[in-house]
Motif scaffolding. Structure first.
Motif, PDB file in Angstrom:
ATOM      1  N   PHE A 120      -6.024  31.808  18.469  1.00 14.64           N
ATOM      2  CA  PHE A 120      -6.879  31.863  17.284  1.00 14.64           C
ATOM      3  C   PHE A 120      -6.847  33.250  16.646  1.00 14.64           C
ATOM      4  CE2 PHE A 120     -11.200  32.533  15.447  1.00 14.64           C
ATOM      5  CZ  PHE A 120     -11.090  31.645  14.395  1.00 14.64           C
ATOM      6  N   LEU A 121      -6.891  34.299  17.461  1.00 17.96           N
ATOM      7  CA  LEU A 121      -6.821  35.668  16.926  1.00 17.96           C
ATOM      8  C   LEU A 121      -5.464  35.936  16.281  1.00 17.96           C
ATOM      9  CD1 LEU A 121      -8.661  37.623  19.770  1.00 17.96           C
ATOM     10  CD2 LEU A 121      -9.502  37.173  17.454  1.00 17.96           C
ATOM     11  N   MET A 122      -4.413  35.393  16.857  1.00 18.61           N
ATOM     12  CA  MET A 122      -3.092  35.525  16.230  1.00 18.61           C
ATOM     13  C   MET A 122      -3.049  34.779  14.905  1.00 18.61           C
ATOM     14  SD  MET A 122      -0.054  36.618  16.050  1.00 18.61           S
ATOM     15  CE  MET A 122       0.258  37.379  17.651  1.00 18.61           C
ATOM     16  N   PHE A 123      -3.658  33.603  14.877  1.00 23.26           N
ATOM     17  CA  PHE A 123      -3.734  32.822  13.639  1.00 23.26           C
ATOM     18  C   PHE A 123      -4.455  33.622  12.552  1.00 23.26           C
ATOM     19  CE2 PHE A 123      -6.423  30.055  11.016  1.00 23.26           C
ATOM     20  CZ  PHE A 123      -5.473  29.260  10.399  1.00 23.26           C
ATOM     21  N   LEU A 124      -5.599  34.241  12.893  1.00 23.23           N
ATOM     22  CA  LEU A 124      -6.321  35.064  11.933  1.00 23.23           C
ATOM     23  C   LEU A 124      -5.448  36.194  11.410  1.00 23.23           C
ATOM     24  CD1 LEU A 124      -9.928  35.512  13.420  1.00 23.23           C
ATOM     25  CD2 LEU A 124      -9.279  34.282  11.353  1.00 23.23           C
ATOM     26  N   THR A 125      -4.739  36.834  12.307  1.00 20.32           N
ATOM     27  CA  THR A 125      -3.890  37.965  11.920  1.00 20.32           C
ATOM     28  C   THR A 125      -2.835  37.547  10.901  1.00 20.32           C
ATOM     29  OG1 THR A 125      -4.183  38.928  14.124  1.00 20.32           O
ATOM     30  CG2 THR A 125      -2.363  39.770  12.782  1.00 20.32           C
ATOM     31  N   ILE A 126      -2.130  36.472  11.178  1.00 19.78           N
ATOM     32  CA  ILE A 126      -1.014  36.049  10.322  1.00 19.78           C
ATOM     33  C   ILE A 126      -1.519  35.538   8.975  1.00 19.78           C
ATOM     34  CG2 ILE A 126       0.873  34.381  10.099  1.00 19.78           C
ATOM     35  CD1 ILE A 126       1.202  34.526  13.138  1.00 19.78           C
ATOM     36  N   VAL A 127      -2.521  34.661   8.998  1.00 18.92           N
ATOM     37  CA  VAL A 127      -2.976  34.025   7.761  1.00 18.92           C
ATOM     38  C   VAL A 127      -3.606  35.038   6.812  1.00 18.92           C
ATOM     39  CG1 VAL A 127      -4.615  32.374   6.804  1.00 18.92           C
ATOM     40  CG2 VAL A 127      -3.261  31.755   8.797  1.00 18.92           C
ATOM     41  N   THR A 128      -4.528  35.863   7.312  1.00 19.19           N
ATOM     42  CA  THR A 128      -5.197  36.822   6.416  1.00 19.19           C
ATOM     43  C   THR A 128      -4.206  37.841   5.862  1.00 19.19           C
ATOM     44  OG1 THR A 128      -5.826  38.126   8.372  1.00 19.19           O
ATOM     45  CG2 THR A 128      -7.462  36.587   7.498  1.00 19.19           C
ATOM     46  N   THR A 129      -3.317  38.339   6.714  1.00 18.55           N
ATOM     47  CA  THR A 129      -2.326  39.322   6.228  1.00 18.55           C
ATOM     48  C   THR A 129      -1.444  38.710   5.147  1.00 18.55           C
ATOM     49  OG1 THR A 129      -2.298  40.414   8.396  1.00 18.55           O
ATOM     50  CG2 THR A 129      -0.476  40.881   6.903  1.00 18.55           C
ATOM     51  N   ALA A 130      -0.957  37.512   5.391  1.00 24.79           N
ATOM     52  CA  ALA A 130      -0.048  36.872   4.434  1.00 24.79           C
ATOM     53  C   ALA A 130      -0.743  36.582   3.109  1.00 24.79           C
ATOM     54  CB  ALA A 130       0.506  35.581   5.040  1.00 24.79           C
ATOM     55  N   VAL A 131      -1.959  36.061   3.156  1.00 24.26           N
ATOM     56  CA  VAL A 131      -2.668  35.717   1.921  1.00 24.26           C
ATOM     57  C   VAL A 131      -2.974  36.968   1.107  1.00 24.26           C
ATOM     58  CG1 VAL A 131      -4.833  34.810   0.990  1.00 24.26           C
ATOM     59  CG2 VAL A 131      -3.626  33.557   2.782  1.00 24.26           C
ATOM     60  N   TYR A 132      -3.384  38.051   1.753  1.00 23.15           N
ATOM     61  CA  TYR A 132      -3.668  39.290   1.022  1.00 23.15           C
ATOM     62  C   TYR A 132      -2.406  39.826   0.331  1.00 23.15           C
ATOM     63  CZ  TYR A 132      -8.294  39.643   3.211  1.00 23.15           C
ATOM     64  OH  TYR A 132      -9.585  39.427   3.602  1.00 23.15           O
ATOM     65  N   ILE A 133      -1.266  39.719   1.000  1.00 24.22           N
ATOM     66  CA  ILE A 133      -0.015  40.194   0.392  1.00 24.22           C
ATOM     67  C   ILE A 133       0.348  39.348  -0.828  1.00 24.22           C
ATOM     68  CG2 ILE A 133       2.461  40.404   0.750  1.00 24.22           C
ATOM     69  CD1 ILE A 133       1.881  41.194   3.644  1.00 24.22           C
ATOM     70  N   VAL A 134       0.229  38.041  -0.690  1.00 25.40           N
ATOM     71  CA  VAL A 134       0.535  37.156  -1.826  1.00 25.40           C
ATOM     72  C   VAL A 134      -0.440  37.405  -2.981  1.00 25.40           C
ATOM     73  CG1 VAL A 134       0.614  34.754  -2.584  1.00 25.40           C
ATOM     74  CG2 VAL A 134       1.576  35.390  -0.362  1.00 25.40           C
ATOM     75  N   ALA A 135      -1.722  37.570  -2.658  1.00 26.47           N
ATOM     76  CA  ALA A 135      -2.716  37.818  -3.705  1.00 26.47           C
ATOM     77  C   ALA A 135      -2.457  39.140  -4.414  1.00 26.47           C
ATOM     78  CB  ALA A 135      -4.116  37.820  -3.097  1.00 26.47           C
ATOM     79  N   ALA A 136      -1.952  40.136  -3.687  1.00 27.95           N
ATOM     80  CA  ALA A 136      -1.647  41.428  -4.314  1.00 27.95           C
ATOM     81  C   ALA A 136      -0.587  41.289  -5.396  1.00 27.95           C
ATOM     82  CB  ALA A 136      -1.189  42.428  -3.253  1.00 27.95           C
ATOM     83  N   ILE A 137       0.249  40.287  -5.274  1.00 29.29           N
ATOM     84  CA  ILE A 137       1.304  40.076  -6.266  1.00 29.29           C
ATOM     85  C   ILE A 137       0.774  39.362  -7.508  1.00 29.29           C
ATOM     86  CG2 ILE A 137       3.521  38.924  -6.688  1.00 29.29           C
ATOM     87  CD1 ILE A 137       4.080  39.202  -3.670  1.00 29.29           C
ATOM     88  N   PHE A 138      -0.123  38.410  -7.306  1.00 32.45           N
ATOM     89  CA  PHE A 138      -0.518  37.536  -8.413  1.00 32.45           C
ATOM     90  C   PHE A 138      -1.904  37.828  -8.996  1.00 32.45           C
ATOM     91  CE2 PHE A 138       2.568  35.048  -5.951  1.00 32.45           C
ATOM     92  CZ  PHE A 138       3.478  34.734  -6.959  1.00 32.45           C
ATOM     93  N   MET A 139      -2.770  38.545  -8.288  1.00 36.52           N
ATOM     94  CA  MET A 139      -4.126  38.758  -8.790  1.00 36.52           C
ATOM     95  C   MET A 139      -4.161  39.988  -9.693  1.00 36.52           C
ATOM     96  SD  MET A 139      -7.734  39.283  -6.754  1.00 36.52           S
ATOM     97  CE  MET A 139      -7.530  37.765  -5.856  1.00 36.52           C
TER      98      MET A 139
END
Length: 794
Positions: free
Chosen positions: A169-188
């Motif tokens: 679960f902690l690994m899941f949190l790490t991957i998902v939050t990091t990836a979404v923030y990177i994608v949002a940095a491109i489009f937001m």
């Protein structure tokens, strides 16, 4: 919205707190301290990421969020998997994850606050924070459904399960939050609504211009009740902008718009925020507000209420904890969404402050806290979770929108950090209070005796939670007078009354005739030419002969982007008041393309010929040069600013009205002017002023030439040293402006009044007209406009 949903991942702490407690052998106080550090880091993190957002924007803020969340959650994964470090190490990692959550939260919220209008900021913050509130439920359900650890343990004596599942679960949190923030940095990104592409579409941003008023029908007006002799009795506003303001309201929009009377139309810098009364009410309210101790300890509360005698207590407790986390999260979502939408609607409909809804939320949260101050059942606990979630969510959404209401959006990141800073102490205090009393009441049961040998403690019964919640209930009670006082300090437009209406010492018998006057606000129009010229003639008084007022009137009328007039009988009538600003450098040297040229280049057709430099503006420039000679610093500054090569532009403010026009009409006109200047700059028009120049009509008292009371005995004249006469302002709001002026200079009019004018000269009645020149930096104008708006003496 996805970013907001992930940014609330810390609120799912209860889903993993039991596993952390088992893995590292923590006590309840340790777990509460760890939880409090994460919560506190979210609020303290505003001071870190707030200035970053203000200076570098949302994209860089999201990049920082991705790095910190990778370090935070990734580090917790490694520490949990290897059982590295201890409480201090986990506190550092969890603090990084908390700051990352703040960065994602702020980037999403502030960017959308900038993209939408003031009138909808409550709804915007409510929707976004609803997803933020749902994050606890989202991650709790993910943990329960996908990472529950069912079937993982073989030893049935083990109460705490999910070691490997929690790692995943902690690994899941790490991957998902990091990836979404990177994608949002491109489009937001920040985007500005361009209503010119669709002239029939109404842009909510245009609602900003009429803060404090309603529109009724197709004309937007304010009502003044006056006596027959012109004295104002009561002021009742509708809207300060008419639908005739074509550059503000697109054609084809017939619906009445609604406006928020408590929004700040100017931007407050952080140093101004910290000295404002509103800021300290925010601080006190957040410091005393309770609810964290319940949200972060729902797992131990469920165990205490459930008791050791319940069949399948461990598994039942896990299931109930997941249920309550979901209830809190859903309630949080509903509270945020409802408070935002309802507060926007109520402000528009009834012109009430958004802080009223905050006060209501703070009162409602007393109900579950009071229930927790005695023994509760599992059914009552469900009701408490719903109320805690809803009220806590409502206050969170209202804080976000009230920060914009009171302090603006330009420095939203830093101002949010200042407002939220001391809220970081709240979870530490609340959780420690709960943890201390919980540990004291902990008893070792037969089932948990083995765990106790490993430092594990369980607590069952009312003694586990009642003492702690009695204290939090008292703290919440103290919070109520704080918000009540905040509400009492806010001045509502409906309550504005003229002093003569409240305290009439003239012995009036109450039989005065009341005249209702509807004031309507319009752009200057061609039909206003002669009326505008007359107002300018009144403005310059006897010196009006020195200027080409016809040309100056044409400048004002042709400038449809900035400028407002007030009328009482519709668009065809003469204006009673005028406020506008002209670019002196532009009219002197044609340093920019004209508005018509800009419009021509954006469309089809050839650009019109550039206008010739204005002779009238040259006359005004030379006039202020002569009048400023007595003040060497002002004279030098004006020469520098109004020189041919100056890079800094000066706006000439022209403000005049009939002498019996209520001063209450001035603040909305100044607010409109600031909004129009901002929009004009956004459109690339020449209104980016560094300084504003105002020539304010003043007077001082002299001996009257006409005896106003022939029967009164004349006092004997005494020779005394002449004192410097006091200066008074015809326009009271301009007296406020002088406090913020970088330079001021009083001067007398050059031209004596003509014979016709001398018949009605002020000096006959003991008033000697004069003028005061003020040079004000652009950064000071918003401050003084806010001061005008908040002036309780009008």
């Amino acid at each position: 919205m996805t970013v907001m949903a992930l940014s609330g991942s810390l609120f799912s702490f209860a889903s993993v707190s039991g596993d952390l407690k088992a893995r590292f052998g923590f006590t309840s106080s340790n777990i509460n301290l760890l939880s409090a550090i994460g919560d506190t880091s979210m609020y303290v993190g505003f001071l870190i990421v707030g200035p970053i957002y203000d200076h570098y924007g949302g994209q860089w803020t999201l990049i920082i969020a991705s790095v910190l969340t990778f370090l935070g959650y990734g580090g917790m994964f490694a520490a949990y998997a290897r059982s590295w470090g201890g409480l201090s190490f986990l506190m550092v990692l969890y603090a990084l994850a908390g700051i990352a959550s703040t960065a994602g939260y702020l980037a999403a919220l502030a960017t959308n606050m900038a993209n939408f209008s003031d009138a909808s900021c409550g709804t915007v913050s409510g929707v976004l924070l609803a997803f933020f509130g749902l994050s606890a439920s989202l991650f709790s359900q993910i943990k329960t459904r996908l990472f529950s650890g069912e079937g993982e343990l073989v030893d049935l004596s083990e109460v705490f399960r999910g070691t490997v599942a929690t790692q995943a679960f902690l690994m899941f949190l790490t991957i998902v939050t990091t990836a979404v923030y990177i994608v949002a940095a491109i489009f937001m990104v920040k985007v500005r609504e361009d209503t010119e592409e669709d002239p029939g579409k109404f842009d909510p941003a245009y609602e900003d211009i009429t803060k404090g008023f309603e529109i009724e029908g197709s004309s937007q007006s304010s009502t003044i009740a006056t006596t027959a002799d012109g004295e104002s009795n009561d002021l009742e506003y509708s809207s300060p902008k008419s639908t005739e303001k074509n550059h503000l309201l697109p054609s084809g929009h017939d619906e009445p718009a609604k406006y928020n009377p408590f929004l700040t139309p100017v931007e407050m810098r952080p140093k101004q925020v910290v000295v404002s009364a509103a800021f300290w009410f925010f601080v006190l309210a957040q410091l005393l507000q309770q609810g964290f101790s319940y949200i972060n300890n729902i797992d131990s509360i469920v165990e205490a209420v459930l008791g050791p005698g319940h069949p399948s207590s461990p598994s039942k407790a896990v299931a109930l904890t997941g249920l309550h986390v979901t209830l809190i999260s859903v309630g949080n979502c509903a509270g945020r969404l409802t408070s935002g939408i309802v507060s926007d609607w109520a402000i528009h409909k009834f012109r009430v402050s958004r802080s009223i809804f905050f006060l209501v939320s703070e009162v409602l949260i007393l109900v579950p806290l009071a229930m927790m101050s005695r023994q509760v059942s599992l059914t009552e606990l469900i009701l408490n979770s719903c109320l805690i979630g809803a009220t806590y969510g409502a206050t969170g959404a209202l804080f976000a929108s009230m920060t914009r209401d009171f302090f603006g959006v330009q420095y939203y990141g830093t101002n949010s950090g200042l407002v939220m800073l001391l809220n970081g102490l709240n979870p530490i205090v609340a959780n420690q209070i709960y943890g201390i009393f919980y540990d004291r009441a902990s008893v070792a049961t037969v089932e948990s005796s083995a765990l106790r040998d490993r430092g594990q403690q369980k607590c069952f019964g009312r003694a586990c939670y009642v003492p702690g919640f009695r204290i939090t209930f008292l703290l919440q009670v103290v919070c109520q007078p704080t918000m009540s006082k905040r509400k009492a300090t806010e001045k509502e437009p409906e309550d504005v009354e003229m002093a003569s209406h409240e305290d009439d010492d003239s012995g009036s018998d109450g039989d005065e005739d009341i005249i209702n006057v509807d004031f309507e606000f319009f752009d200057p129009k061609e039909i206003d030419f002669h009326a505008v010229k007359n107002l300018l003639n009144q403005y310059f008084a006897s010196d009006a002969v020195l200027f080409g007022l016809s040309e100056l009137s044409e400048m004002i009328i042709s400038q449809s982007n900035v400028g407002t007039t007030i009328k009482v009988n519709g668009v065809e009538s003469d204006p009673y008041s005028l406020l506008t600003v002209l670019n002196m450098n532009q009219h002197l040297y044609n340093i920019h393309k004209s508005a018509a040229a800009v419009s021509s280049e954006s469309g089809s057709g050839s650009a019109p010929a550039a206008p010739k430099p204005s002779e009238t503006m040259k006359q005004i420039r030379d006039y202020v040069f002569v009048k400023s000679k007595q003040n060497e610093k002002l004279h030098t500054k004006l020469k520098e600013l109004l020189g041919a090569g100056s890079k800094k532009e000066v706006g000439l403010i022209l403000s005049e009205r009939f002498i019996n026009m209520p001063v209450e009409t001035a603040p909305p006109m100044w607010r409109m002017m600031l909004e129009e200047v901002k929009w004009a700059v956004d459109e690339g028009l020449p209104f980016n002023f560094e300084y504003y120049l105002l020539i304010s009509p003043t007077y001082h008292e002299v001996a009257p030439k006409i005896d106003l009371d022939d029967e009164a005995p004349k006092p004997a004249k005494k020779k005394s040293k002449a004192a410097e006469p006091a200066t008074f302002f015809f326009h009271p709001e301009e007296e406020m402006l002088q406090q913020y002026a970088e330079f001021t200079q009083d001067f007398k009019l050059t031209t004596p009044p003509t014979v016709a004018e001398s018949k009605n000269t002020f000096e006959d009645y003991g008033i000697a007209p004069a003028r005061r020149m003020m040079l004000i930096h652009k950064d000071k104008i918003p401050e003084v406009v806010q001061l005008m708006t908040n002036n309780s003496q009008w």
